[in-house]
Design an enzyme around this catalytic site. Structure first.
Site: not given
Ligand code: MRU
Length: 364
Positions: A249, A53-55
């Site tokens: 994201d 996960r994480g963009a």
């Molecule tokens: O639902 P997730 O865990 O994928 O959400 C992640 C986030 O909101 C992060 O802050 C975002 O993706 C930035 S990661 C560098």
């Protein structure tokens, strides 16, 4: 970054370079395990179930998901199916669409016989670019931290004063290929001797702060304290936070910021208390096609993520437990949008700008 002293990336290849492995983020912090993705369906499942996960990491995993499809069958149909399957996994992180659009355009222009090598090459380059981008965000973010630290008297005659940084969710190296976005300046500050302490918001409902950010920072020896999400206003109002930095994201061309739900109220509280609120934005997270954050699709996930929590009991047994009365209805909005007026600055790989300055910085 290192795990138990061993350097890791959140996604990596092994063997002949076509086997793809990721860190399983659903079992951290209680277990460290990696999982091999064999097929495009594995990659899609890993994204949807938040094994990754994480963009930025979602984008990288999707690119490798296409490479796995090409390895199995490099035909036009297989390419179209892989892009459709991966594209349907999570709606908010624009890095997913960005990666799939780019790899799709590249591969459609090649004969099937050349697609597998090209797809792996694309995914590998995307990962290297991500690492470079985040490192650069770290350098620019460090400049901001150093300035705030000077003003706050960190490292001055009172040797006990640390720079207190607050972050939300996990925008750390686990959310990217390496370094992280919001955490990159934290790692650099720590490595360069700037005393830094991080307030880690737990990040309900999935606890990416408590489970992932705290684990990451702990592995790197960075002082941190986990707080409930709702404690942020109190800490900000008592002068216990020098700067807030979060990831994103999807950030619109005009600077509205979608990030993990809870970011917007954090930005409101930061503004009310005069605490600078920065967003670390790698360029693949910018959606140049929209200006208004209201147009960003907000993912709604399974209500189970709100009604249950997972953890380890006193005997070391991992358990899911229900935290609401049986049968209670719950809603699970995964992201929110922070309007640009609440953003002090955006930290990109090209430099720092005000929320309205992305177009100028990237020549768009
Ligand atoms: O639902 P997730 O865990 O994928 O959400 C992640 C986030 O909101 C992060 O802050 C975002 O993706 C930035 S990661 C560098």
């Amino acid at each position: 970054m290192k795990v138990g002293g061993v350097p890791y990336r959140a996604i990596f290849t092994e063997g002949d370079g076509t086997e793809v492995r990721v860190i399983d983020q659903t079992v951290l912090p209680h277990r460290f395990e990696t999982i091999r993705m064999e097929t495009t369906a594995d990659a899609a499942r890993a994204i949807r179930d938040m094994v990754v996960r994480g963009a930025p990491l979602i984008g990288a995993t999707a690119a490798y998901g296409v490479a796995l499809a090409m390895r199995a069958d490099p035909s036009d149909d297989s390419l179209a199916e892989a892009i459709a399957m991966l594209g349907a996994t999570r709606p908010t992180a624009v890095n997913l669409r960005w990666a799939l659009d780019a790899v799709g355009t590249l591969l459609r222009g090649l004969p099937p016989g050349e697609r597998t090598v090209a797809a792996y090459d694309f995914a590998g380059r995307l990962c290297e670019d991500d690492v470079r981008t985040n490192r650069s965000i770290g350098d620019f973010g460090l400049g901001i931290f150093e300035q705030i630290a000077r003003q706050a008297g960190v490292g001055g005659s009172r040797g006990d004063r640390q720079l207190n940084v607050m972050t939300h969710c996990n925008a750390g190296w686990l959310a990217t290929v390496d370094w992280g976005t919001a955490t990159a300046p934290v790692y650099l500050a720590h490595d360069q001797g700037l005393p830094v302490h991080v307030w880690v918001r737990e990040t309900r409902p999935r606890f990416q702060g408590a489970g992932l950010t705290a684990w990451e920072l702990g592995q790197h020896g960075i002082p941190h304290t986990v707080v409930s999400d709702s404690a942020a206003g109190h800490l900000l109002s008592r002068g216990k936070v020098d700067v807030v930095i979060v990831g994103t994201d999807r950030t619109t061309a005009a600077g509205d910021v979608a990030n993990k739900v809870g970011t917007y109220p954090l930005a409101l509280a930061a503004r009310d208390n005069g605490v600078p609120f920065y967003v670390a934005v790698p360029s693949p997270s910018i959606d140049w096609s929209i200006e208004d954050g209201a147009e960003i699709p907000i993912e709604e996930r399974d209500a189970d993520e709100v009604t249950r929590v997972w953890g380890v009991d006193g005997d070391g047994v991992e358990r899911w437990v229900r935290v609401v009365p049986e049968g209670t209805r719950a809603a699970n909005y995964a992201f929110d949008v922070t309007p640009r007026r609440l953003v002090t600055g955006i930290v990109t790989e090209r430099g720092v700008c005000g929320a309205g300055g992305l177009g100028g910085l990237f020549g768009r």
